[in-house]
Design a protein around this motif. Structure first.
Motif, PDB file in Angstrom:
ATOM      1  N   GLU A   9       0.836  -1.195   0.000  1.00 39.01           N
ATOM      2  CA  GLU A   9       0.000   0.000   0.000  1.00 39.01           C
ATOM      3  C   GLU A   9       0.874   1.248   0.000  1.00 39.01           C
ATOM      4  O   GLU A   9       1.798   1.383   0.798  1.00 39.01           O
ATOM      5  N   VAL A  10       0.562   2.175  -0.910  1.00 35.11           N
ATOM      6  CA  VAL A  10       1.322   3.427  -1.024  1.00 35.11           C
ATOM      7  C   VAL A  10       0.693   4.448  -0.090  1.00 35.11           C
ATOM      8  O   VAL A  10      -0.319   5.086  -0.418  1.00 35.11           O
ATOM      9  N   SER A  11       1.263   4.596   1.085  1.00 35.87           N
ATOM     10  CA  SER A  11       0.733   5.523   2.087  1.00 35.87           C
ATOM     11  C   SER A  11       1.867   5.942   3.005  1.00 35.87           C
ATOM     12  O   SER A  11       2.978   5.418   2.941  1.00 35.87           O
ATOM     13  N   GLY A  12       1.567   6.941   3.885  1.00 32.35           N
ATOM     14  CA  GLY A  12       2.559   7.400   4.828  1.00 32.35           C
ATOM     15  C   GLY A  12       3.316   8.610   4.321  1.00 32.35           C
ATOM     16  O   GLY A  12       2.921   9.274   3.342  1.00 32.35           O
ATOM     17  N   PRO A  13       4.426   8.957   4.944  1.00 34.04           N
ATOM     18  CA  PRO A  13       5.222  10.106   4.497  1.00 34.04           C
ATOM     19  C   PRO A  13       5.820   9.873   3.114  1.00 34.04           C
ATOM     20  O   PRO A  13       5.753   8.775   2.565  1.00 34.04           O
ATOM     21  N   ARG A  14       6.421  10.934   2.565  1.00 28.71           N
ATOM     22  CA  ARG A  14       6.891  10.869   1.190  1.00 28.71           C
ATOM     23  C   ARG A  14       7.926   9.777   0.976  1.00 28.71           C
ATOM     24  O   ARG A  14       7.886   9.050  -0.022  1.00 28.71           O
ATOM     25  N   GLU A  15       8.874   9.631   1.913  1.00 28.13           N
ATOM     26  CA  GLU A  15       9.891   8.598   1.754  1.00 28.13           C
ATOM     27  C   GLU A  15       9.273   7.202   1.742  1.00 28.13           C
ATOM     28  O   GLU A  15       9.677   6.340   0.958  1.00 28.13           O
ATOM     29  N   ALA A  16       8.279   6.992   2.616  1.00 25.64           N
ATOM     30  CA  ALA A  16       7.615   5.680   2.653  1.00 25.64           C
ATOM     31  C   ALA A  16       6.831   5.430   1.373  1.00 25.64           C
ATOM     32  O   ALA A  16       6.805   4.310   0.854  1.00 25.64           O
ATOM     33  N   ARG A  17       6.183   6.468   0.831  1.00 31.97           N
ATOM     34  CA  ARG A  17       5.436   6.298  -0.425  1.00 31.97           C
ATOM     35  C   ARG A  17       6.381   5.984  -1.581  1.00 31.97           C
ATOM     36  O   ARG A  17       6.084   5.136  -2.430  1.00 31.97           O
ATOM     37  N   GLN A  18       7.523   6.667  -1.623  1.00 31.07           N
ATOM     38  CA  GLN A  18       8.493   6.395  -2.686  1.00 31.07           C
ATOM     39  C   GLN A  18       9.037   4.974  -2.586  1.00 31.07           C
ATOM     40  O   GLN A  18       9.179   4.277  -3.598  1.00 31.07           O
ATOM     41  N   ALA A  19       9.338   4.539  -1.350  1.00 30.50           N
ATOM     42  CA  ALA A  19       9.840   3.168  -1.167  1.00 30.50           C
ATOM     43  C   ALA A  19       8.786   2.140  -1.568  1.00 30.50           C
ATOM     44  O   ALA A  19       9.098   1.118  -2.184  1.00 30.50           O
TER      45      ALA A  19
END
Length: 351
Positions: A120-130
């Motif tokens: 799932e693409v969620s959370g802060p920007r770094e987490a979404r990019q990862a």
């Protein structure tokens, strides 16, 4: 704008800043509520006169009655700061560990099934990019595996036609020795192609887990083998557990066939444990040296000597069996049978 500023750094910095400000506000409110500590009383001198600098019109400030501090000195403000900073540290640790934990769980699911749900693409920007990078990697791996499977399946299928023609033309050779050697080579090639197709077919199929009676399966395989005149026996009991029936049948069938091929007999022992189920397929055959026990799981690998091509093996049985075991979350390893021989241990979890 808000979305672009939602980074892990911003969350950690903002949490720490709020904690520091809250600690100072609480300390300020405490000092304002209780006031400064009272000064020591002024004592008159030996002649009963007030000390120099004493102004009777402005007596020293006294703490309001009935409102004594809970603790003396700066203990309470320090407790305020400690609590808020601990809360900020806890929040920061959770913010750092949550994306890593989610990626670890997704990687574990991916190792078991390439068709698992994307992260799932969620959370802060770094987490979404990862997460986006991880999902892209999963998609590319799936495409590469599918492309490899299609290519090998096409090659295996297309090679069967010329091999079949060669086998027909082989019948025109009159020399017995040459006829036998070429016939053996062609049979080996056709067997390898069939094993490759079977291996690719089982890899592509993702069978669902269901409650399965492995004891009944072992007894059925044993009875079928005995009806065909094979020396196969079983022992032990096991309660049903979650497994992939077709994968488990293929795994056990390959292991029993290997034992019969190289030793002429097989014994299947079922060991039921609270968390795991072990199936031990043992024989009293020539066995395999310890340094070669991992190599036999490589596709088309055959041990020279006692376990060779004359035994009829292609070298895919152990590979298919281990792949099936790992798809169910278990594993397969080899041990030496007490008294000589080989024992294959199929270890499966109770999911």
């Amino acid at each position: 704008m808000i979305r672009s500023a939602d980074t892990l750094f911003a969350r950690l910095f903002g949490g720490a800043l709020v904690a520091i400000l809250l600690a100072h506000v609480l300390a300020f409110m405490w000092f304002m509520h209780y006031g400064p500590p009272p000064p020591p009383p002024l004592m008159p001198d030996a002649f009963g006169q007030p000390p120099p600098g004493f102004d009777a019109s402005h007596p020293p400030m006294q703490r309001p009655p009935g409102r004594p501090p809970l603790f003396g000195g700066p203990v309470v403000p320090l407790i305020f700061q400690l609590i808020t900073l601990v809360a900020a540290a806890w929040y920061g640790a959770k913010a750092l560990s949550r994306p890593i934990q989610r990626m670890s769980e997704a990687a574990e699911r991916l190792s078991e099934n390439l068709d698992s749900q994307p992260l799932e693409v969620s959370g802060p920007r770094e987490a979404r990019q990862a997460a986006q990078t991880f999902n892209l990697m999963q998609q590319r791996i799936r495409e590469q595996v599918q492309q490899r499977g299609r290519m090998l399946a096409a090659m295996s299928h297309d090679l069967r036609t010329p091999l079949s023609r060669l086998k027909l033309r082989l019948e025109q050779i009159d020399e017995p020795k040459l006829h036998g050697q070429m016939s053996q080579d062609l049979d080996d090639m056709i067997g390898m192609l069939d094993a490759t197709l079977t291996y690719l077919h089982e890899q592509r199929n993702s069978e669902a887990l269901q409650l399965f009676d492995v004891q009944a399966l072992v007894e059925s395989l044993t009875e079928n083998a005995q009806d065909q005149g094979d020396d196969v026996h079983s022992s032990g009991q096991c309660k049903p557990f979650m497994a992939q029936p077709m994968a488990l049948r293929s795994c056990l069938g390959n292991l029993i066939d290997n034992a019969l091929r190289y030793a002429g007999h097989a014994h299947v022992d079922i060991q039921d444990h609270p968390q795991r189920v072990q199936l031990r397929i043992s024989d009293q055959g020539p066995g395999i040296a310890a340094v070669l026990r991992e190599a036999v799981f490589e596709p088309f690998y055959r041990v020279e000597g006692s376990r060779n091509r004359n035994s009829g093996g292609i070298g895919m049985g152990m590979t298919i069996a281990r792949e099936a075991a790992r798809r169910m979350g278990g594993d397969l390893h080899l041990e030496e049978t007490l008294g000589g021989g080989l024992t294959v241990v199929l270890d499966l979890p109770r999911l």
